[in-house]
Scaffold this active site. Structure first.
Site, PDB file in Angstrom:
ATOM      1  N   ASP A 123      -3.113  75.510  53.046  1.00  0.00           N
ATOM      2  CA  ASP A 123      -2.978  74.416  52.068  1.00  0.00           C
ATOM      3  C   ASP A 123      -1.565  74.323  51.493  1.00  0.00           C
ATOM      4  O   ASP A 123      -1.068  73.232  51.234  1.00  0.00           O
ATOM      5  CB  ASP A 123      -4.056  74.508  50.973  1.00  0.00           C
ATOM      6  CG  ASP A 123      -3.616  75.335  49.798  1.00  0.00           C
ATOM      7  OD1 ASP A 123      -3.435  76.550  49.998  1.00  0.00           O
ATOM      8  OD2 ASP A 123      -3.437  74.760  48.708  1.00  0.00           O
TER       9      ASP A 123
ATOM     10  N   SER B  31       1.302  75.021  53.087  1.00  0.00           N
ATOM     11  CA  SER B  31       2.152  74.362  54.095  1.00  0.00           C
ATOM     12  C   SER B  31       1.840  72.876  54.173  1.00  0.00           C
ATOM     13  O   SER B  31       2.753  72.041  54.292  1.00  0.00           O
ATOM     14  CB  SER B  31       1.911  74.970  55.484  1.00  0.00           C
ATOM     15  OG  SER B  31       2.249  76.324  55.484  1.00  0.00           O
TER      16      SER B  31
ATOM     17  N   THR C 191      -5.580  79.660  58.815  1.00  0.00           N
ATOM     18  CA  THR C 191      -5.229  80.828  57.998  1.00  0.00           C
ATOM     19  C   THR C 191      -6.322  81.878  58.110  1.00  0.00           C
ATOM     20  O   THR C 191      -7.511  81.537  58.069  1.00  0.00           O
ATOM     21  CB  THR C 191      -5.042  80.488  56.500  1.00  0.00           C
ATOM     22  OG1 THR C 191      -5.025  81.711  55.751  1.00  0.00           O
ATOM     23  CG2 THR C 191      -6.135  79.608  55.921  1.00  0.00           C
TER      24      THR C 191
ATOM     25  N   ASP D  77      -7.033  83.741  55.886  1.00  0.00           N
ATOM     26  CA  ASP D  77      -7.641  83.828  54.550  1.00  0.00           C
ATOM     27  C   ASP D  77      -8.862  82.913  54.417  1.00  0.00           C
ATOM     28  O   ASP D  77      -9.708  83.128  53.549  1.00  0.00           O
ATOM     29  CB  ASP D  77      -6.625  83.458  53.466  1.00  0.00           C
ATOM     30  CG  ASP D  77      -5.351  84.279  53.570  1.00  0.00           C
ATOM     31  OD1 ASP D  77      -5.386  85.345  54.197  1.00  0.00           O
ATOM     32  OD2 ASP D  77      -4.322  83.829  53.028  1.00  0.00           O
TER      33      ASP D  77
HETATM   34  O1  F6P Z   1      -1.932  84.127  54.187  1.00  0.00           O
HETATM   35  C1  F6P Z   1      -2.048  84.982  55.275  1.00  0.00           C
HETATM   36  C2  F6P Z   1      -1.630  86.374  54.912  1.00  0.00           C
HETATM   37  O2  F6P Z   1      -1.779  87.203  56.044  1.00  0.00           O
HETATM   38  C3  F6P Z   1      -2.352  86.982  53.706  1.00  0.00           C
HETATM   39  O3  F6P Z   1      -3.655  87.407  54.017  1.00  0.00           O
HETATM   40  C4  F6P Z   1      -1.399  88.075  53.313  1.00  0.00           C
HETATM   41  O4  F6P Z   1      -1.515  88.402  51.958  1.00  0.00           O
HETATM   42  C5  F6P Z   1      -0.045  87.459  53.598  1.00  0.00           C
HETATM   43  O5  F6P Z   1      -0.269  86.404  54.524  1.00  0.00           O
HETATM   44  C6  F6P Z   1       0.986  88.405  54.151  1.00  0.00           C
HETATM   45  O6  F6P Z   1       2.190  87.724  54.257  1.00  0.00           O
HETATM   46  P1  F6P Z   1       3.456  88.292  55.002  1.00  0.00           P
HETATM   47  O7  F6P Z   1       3.237  88.130  56.476  1.00  0.00           O
HETATM   48  O8  F6P Z   1       4.582  87.467  54.506  1.00  0.00           O
HETATM   49  O9  F6P Z   1       3.573  89.744  54.640  1.00  0.00           O
END
Ligand code: F6P
Length: 357
Positions: A116, A118, A139, A141
Site C-alpha cells: 500500500d 508503494s 507483500t 505482510d
Molecule cells: O514489508 C515486508 C518486510 O519484509 C517486512 O515484513 C519487514 O519488516 C521489512 O519488509 C524488512 O525490510 P528490509 O528488507 O528493508 O529489512
C-alpha cells in the site's frame, strides 16, 4: 490501437513477482498486441538518463522465470520520490525528475506491483502525468486493504511453517523452548497462519495485547504435564505490551524473539533458543498458490487498462479476482482480525495468544 504499457515492482521483494511481471507481459502481448516496458528498480530507474527500462520480450518470459524468487526488474523500499534520501543525509523531492523520466518512456499506462505504501507513492507520482495506473498487491505482510491475499504472502507462510516443522524436532530432542520470530510488520498474518499450520504452542501478534506472565504460565503448564519442549511464534512487531523493557538494547520489538527466549528461560528454567527467520521468508521460489495469484492478478490488471479503467487495484476476494479503487487501499492497513477465524481457530486448538480472554 497498439499501446505501450509499463510495469514495475516496488517495495520489499517477495516470491511471485516474476510470475506477476510475466502475466502482465503475456496478457498485454497475446490479448491486445501491446508492448510492455519493464522499469528497473521500482521508481529509481526513472532518475537515470536514459531511463533504466527495457521492452520485455514475451518469448523469454517462460515457466522458469515464473518460479524464480525475487524480481528480475529490481525493486527498492528506500526511494520515496517525495522524500528521497540524499548522500548528505537530507531528503529531497525528486518527483519532477521521475515524472520527466516517465514521460521519456512514452507509456500509455502503468502497472505498479507493490504494497500500500508503494501504491500510494505511485499514485501521487503519476497525478501530474494523467497516466492510467493499475496496482497489483504484493507483500509477505499481507496487510493490503481490500484483498484477501497479496502476492508473496502464501509462500512466506509456507516457509515459516516449514521452519516450525524443523524447529520442533530439535526442541523435542533437547527439551528446549524454541522461539521463532517472523516478519510481517504489525499485521501479524504470517505469525498466526504459520503458528496454526506448524502446531505452535504460543503465538504472539501485535493486535492482541499479550502478557509475559501468561506465556510463562502456559509453557510451565506444558512442562508440568510432561512436555519438556515448546514452540513459540512471535511476530517481529509484537513487542511485549505491558512491561517496560529493561534497557534500550533489551527493548521488545527490536529483536523480540531473542528477548522473549531470554525471559522464558529465566522464568521457566527451560533452555530456550530464538530463531529470527528474516529475509528467508521473501526471496524464495513461489509456491503454486502465489504463482496462480500472480497470474490471475496480472491478467486482470491489463484487462482493466484495456477497458479504460485506472486508479484501481486488482484484488483477490471470495475466490475471484476483483478490482477496487485505490482510494480504498492507500492509507489503510489490514491486520489480523482479533475476532476472526484464525484467532478463533488458534484459541480452539489450545494455542496461547498471551492475552486475557
Ligand atoms: O514489508 C515486508 C518486510 O519484509 C517486512 O515484513 C519487514 O519488516 C521489512 O519488509 C524488512 O525490510 P528490509 O528488507 O528493508 O529489512
Amino acid at each position: 490501437m497498439t499501446k505501450r504499457i509499463g510495469v514495475l515492482t516496488s517495495g520489499g521483494d517477495c516470491a511471485g513477482l516474476n510470475a506477476t511481471i510475466r502475466a502482465v507481459t503475456l496478457r498485454a502481448h497475446h490479448g491486445y498486441g501491446w508492448t510492455t516496458v519493464g522499469l528497473h528498480n521500482g521508481t529509481l530507474g526513472l532518475l537515470s538518463r536514459p531511463v533504466e527500462a527495457a521492452v520485455l520480450d514475451p518469448a523469454k518470459l517462460d515457466a522458469a522465470l515464473a518460479r524464480q524468487g525475487g524480481t528480475f526488474l529490481g525493486s527498492t523500499n528506500r526511494g520515496n520520490p517525495f522524500a528521497y534520501p540524499m548522500p548528505d543525509g537530507k531528503v529531497a523531492d525528486r518527483s519532477a525528475e521521475m515524472v520527466a523520466g516517465l514521460r521519456e518512456l512514452g507509456l500509455d499506462g502503468l502497472v505498479g506491483v507493490g504494497g500500500d505504501g508503494s501504491l500510494a507513492i505511485l499514485r501521487r507520482l503519476l497525478e501530474p502525468t494523467k497516466l492510467p495506473l493499475v496496482g497489483i498487491p504484493k507483500t509477505i505482510d499481507n496487510d493490503v486493504a481490500n484483498t484477501e491475499r497479496a502476492v508473496g504472502y502464501s509462500t512466506a507462510v509456507a516457509i515459516a511453517t516449514e521452519a516450525l516443522d524443523r524447529l520442533q524436532p530439535t526442541g523435542a530432542s533437547h527439551e528446549r523452548v524454541m522461539v521463532l520470530e517472523v516478519m510481517g510488520r504489525d499485521a501479524g498474518h504470517i505469525a498466526i497462519a504459520a503458528g496454526i499450520a506448524g502446531g505452535a504452542d504460543v503465538v504472539l501478534i501485535p493486535v492482541l495485547r499479550w502478557h509475559l506472565d501468561r506465556v510463562v504460565a502456559h509453557v510451565a503448564r506444558l512442562r508440568a504435564a510432561g512436555r519438556s519442549s515448546a514452540l513459540v511464534v512471535v511476530a517481529e512487531a509484537a513487542g511485549q505490551s505491558d512491561e517496560a523493557p529493561d534497557a534500550a538494547s533489551d527493548a521488545p520489538g527490536h529483536g523480540v524473539g531473542e528477548w522473549l527466549a531470554r525471559r522464558l528461560s529465566k522464568a521457566t528454567g527451560a533452555e530456550a533458543r530464538a530463531t529470527v527467520l528474516g529475509h528467508v521468508q521473501r526471496g524464495a521460489m513461489p509456491i503454486a498458490e502465489d504463482r496462480l495469484l500472480a497470474s490471475a492478478l496480472g491478467v486482470h490488471a491489463v484487462d482493466l487498462l484495456a477497458d479504460g479503467k485506472a486508479d484501481r487495484m486488482v484484488a483477490w476476494w471470495n475466490r475471484q479476482v476483483i478490482d477496487v479503487p485505490l482510494d480504498k487501499v492507500v492509507g489503510r492497513s489490514r491486520t489480523v482480525d482479533p475476532d476472526g477465524t484464525l484467532v478463533r481457530t488458534a484459541r480452539a486448538l489450545g494455542i496461547c495468544l498471551g492475552d486475557v480472554t
